[in-house]
Design an enzyme around this catalytic site. Sequence first.
Site, PDB file in Angstrom:
ATOM      1  N   ASP A 345      -6.660  -7.823   3.088  1.00  0.00           N
ATOM      2  CA  ASP A 345      -5.777  -6.544   2.576  1.00  0.00           C
ATOM      3  C   ASP A 345      -5.645  -5.993   4.138  1.00  0.00           C
ATOM      4  O   ASP A 345      -6.246  -6.486   4.988  1.00  0.00           O
ATOM      5  CB  ASP A 345      -6.462  -5.731   1.722  1.00  0.00           C
ATOM      6  CG  ASP A 345      -5.425  -4.721   1.272  1.00  0.00           C
ATOM      7  OD1 ASP A 345      -4.260  -4.753   1.764  1.00  0.00           O
ATOM      8  OD2 ASP A 345      -5.487  -4.014  -0.016  1.00  0.00           O
ATOM      9  N   GLU A 546      -2.673   5.172  -2.815  1.00  0.00           N
ATOM     10  CA  GLU A 546      -3.977   4.931  -2.324  1.00  0.00           C
ATOM     11  C   GLU A 546      -4.755   6.212  -2.375  1.00  0.00           C
ATOM     12  O   GLU A 546      -4.859   6.698  -2.942  1.00  0.00           O
ATOM     13  CB  GLU A 546      -3.872   3.899  -1.093  1.00  0.00           C
ATOM     14  CG  GLU A 546      -3.038   2.686  -1.266  1.00  0.00           C
ATOM     15  CD  GLU A 546      -3.069   1.688  -0.241  1.00  0.00           C
ATOM     16  OE1 GLU A 546      -4.397   1.389   0.093  1.00  0.00           O
ATOM     17  OE2 GLU A 546      -2.112   1.281   0.354  1.00  0.00           O
TER      18      GLU A 546
HETATM   19  C1  BGC Z   1      -2.764  -2.096  -0.113  1.00  0.00           C
HETATM   20  C2  BGC Z   1      -2.219  -3.409  -0.690  1.00  0.00           C
HETATM   21  C3  BGC Z   1      -0.664  -3.608   0.039  1.00  0.00           C
HETATM   22  C4  BGC Z   1      -1.145  -3.762   1.879  1.00  0.00           C
HETATM   23  C5  BGC Z   1       0.268  -4.279   2.305  1.00  0.00           C
HETATM   24  C6  BGC Z   1      -2.758  -2.053   1.795  1.00  0.00           C
HETATM   25  O1  BGC Z   1      -3.087  -0.799   1.883  1.00  0.00           O
HETATM   26  O2  BGC Z   1      -3.895  -2.001  -0.460  1.00  0.00           O
HETATM   27  O3  BGC Z   1      -1.811  -3.159  -1.758  1.00  0.00           O
HETATM   28  O4  BGC Z   1      -0.464  -4.904  -0.381  1.00  0.00           O
HETATM   29  O5  BGC Z   1      -1.608  -2.363   2.014  1.00  0.00           O
HETATM   30  O6  BGC Z   1       1.087  -2.878   2.407  1.00  0.00           O
END
Ligand code: BGC
Length: 826
Positions: A345, A546
């Site tokens: 991630d 998030e």
């Molecule tokens: C998230 C992911 C995402 C990635 C790319 C991260 O902060 O947890 O779900 O795919 O960013 O944008």
Amino acid sequence: MSKKQKQWLGIGIVLVAVILALVVWRVGSGNSGKPQDTEAVEGTEGTQQAEGYVEREPKELNKDLYMDSSKDVEERVAELLSQMTLDEKIAQMIQPEQSAISYSDITKYGVGSVLSGGGSAPSSGNTAEDWQEHINNMKQAAVDSRLGIPILYGVDAVHGHNNVYGATIFPHNIGLGSANAPELMERIGKAVAEEVRATGIQWTFAPTLANPQNELWGRTYEGFGEDVEIVADLGAAFVKGLQGSLDTDEYLDDSHVLATAKHYIGEGYTMNGTNQGNVSMEEEEFEKLLREELLVPYQEAIDAGARTVMVSFTSVNGLKTHEDKYLITDVLKGDLGFTGLVVSDYNGVQQVTGKTYKDKIANGVNAGIDLFMEPNSWLEFMTALRELVEEGSVSIERIDDAVSRILRVKFEAGLFEEEIGGETEQSLMEAFGGEEHRAIAREAVSKSLVLLKNDTVNDKTAMQALSDSKNILVAGRKADNIGVQCGGWTISWQGTSGDITEGTTILEGLQQAAGEGVTVDYSESGEVGASHDAVILVLGELPYAESSGDRSVSNLVLTGEDRQLLETVKETAASAGKEDIPVIAVLLSGRMISIADYIDDFDALVMAWLPGTEGEGVADVLLGEQDFTGTLQYTWTWSPSDIADKFAEGNEDKILFKKGTGLTKDGSSITENGTTQIGNGGTRTEDTQIVGLDLESANYVVEAENFTEASGNPQKGNANNIVYLDQWNKEGASAKWEIWVPKAGNYRLHFKIASESDVSGVTAGCGKDADFDMAELAIEAAKDLNDYQDCDMDVKLEQGSYVLQFDAGGASADFRLDSIVFEYLD
Ligand code: BGC
């Protein structure tokens, strides 16, 4: 030979080997990206050199040998691997952010993958055409590299191609869970794939396979439901739609995209629902949960053909999954037999154990991650990983395994045969954000609605009374707000309230759906008039994504604005003599919120989740012929304080709505056990009512973009995944945030501001009433507009709700505001 003699001999051999290695390195480092003129140097057994890797010259370049699509994939992988230098292999293992890499660097290093983070659009603009042009330039840059390995471009198309202006935005997964229709999921997957592929992108970071257990988690809406079965069914159906069915010609053809099973694993089980938090459990208990539940959706996604898995930021008993070899290598690649690629991630490897960045990389690679989403530090990553291989801390076998997996997926997805900007892409562009896709989204919206309450009003149910109404009042600003109905991950990472993209608001949908002789009035503030015979009240959460969406038990509540709206509706209905008309609340939310204290004020409650751009879907059910078919896939407690024990035996009386709840217009229940349970009661929340953002649960950071009010329209931007507010130098530019201060004391407020020149005329203040003192901030020129500096202000605060105000109406120059950090002094 004595022990001493042996030691001297050993040291001598090491020295010779080191000198030879240095010569080799000097020859090789002058022409990175080209095969290096290296000789094989044998290390000495028992020394570090012996464990390390000394590069041999790869096989001579012969593209025909791996470009031949009639050959078996594994043969092509092996052939290409044998022609690659170590640097070229490592370049396949990195994934920079599009804003942090140039076309020429893609060619120079042979970079294997690029991503757009949430809200990261091409610098040229945010139309589908801007994306297509930018992506195709990157693809060309990769093809122009020595080996010509195509780039794999990834993006978060989590509810439509959601970063791009004008894309069709589908309901977030929590709504699709309520619809619980695998066949529909498949059609949605296909439509999303087509919009993504229209812009040249071949990979989406979706679906999320979490089964969230705690709604305090800011990513709850990304999960289909609290049970793994539904997550597994819908996840697999979505994968099938995105990629095409396995064993058919459409599988990963040029109108489909690669899916990602994410985030591996356990993220829905962190303590207090904390994002990126820790799952704390006895080892055996976790093992049981893993085998019996958590792996189920992954297995099904893999069986449906998913070829990429993203690792979770979560830890299990203190160990970050990004460094958990057992979970990644033994379980996923071993037990589940996963042969595709594992991607980290966003900056995920930077969170693992290790004193230095290099140590962390070693831990991540050795745990089994193949591709590293290192948006900005990709170059440092490459240098470090090369050193680790040469030192023997990472084996060349591990590198070859990682690169083989990446190449395998690229070959399987037909990337080597892809025609850049080809015919299919052009025809898909015509369907981008078009009627056909929007019709699917509209259907999804109507199927995702869940009727949670439907009381009898004057001999009819509230929904039946609404159908008979002739003069309906739609109340609340959120009724006419595309940004709010789309939620996070829309245009920008966090999402934004307001007119952010094309679509139909709920109000517009209702107005269009009104039949002959029916009028639909609108009042932002909720003023009921004497002519109205029904009220549709639209309430909801403001967008977040998030960690910014994490809440404490005390602030998972209706916003102050919503409560005010409800008051106005009640008061004005009373003064108009309209107390007995049905009040139907439509809730736009990414999860359960504390509603029990207001439930008696509604005759009907419709959970609309975060429906996306097609507001007509709401009207199709509320005013049209369609009935409700959606059911709740989460257990909804009376109070957020009860969430943590909602599954415990004996706690049934704390449940407000059981999982499975869903009523129809005539008031009957869709499923047998899904009746509402209003009337019991868990912990009431009256005493802990909090208005505004709870500083404690927000880690004392107020993100600039999460304002409750702004004028002069400061623009929201995105630099390296930091979302900021920009263009303050417009007349009257100002913003307000509602905050809750949990602890009285002296605070230092750090306004994180970036500006290219000194700026005067900007004031800020924090107060309880409408009037409070504002003081000027001292903003000094920084390096550039991404270089955020602290502009401080000291304030004394009581416990309670405050308004934080920022006024840039008189700003002498433009600047960016990223966030406001509250530091508790004493
Ligand atoms: C998230 C992911 C995402 C990635 C790319 C991260 O902060 O947890 O779900 O795919 O960013 O944008």
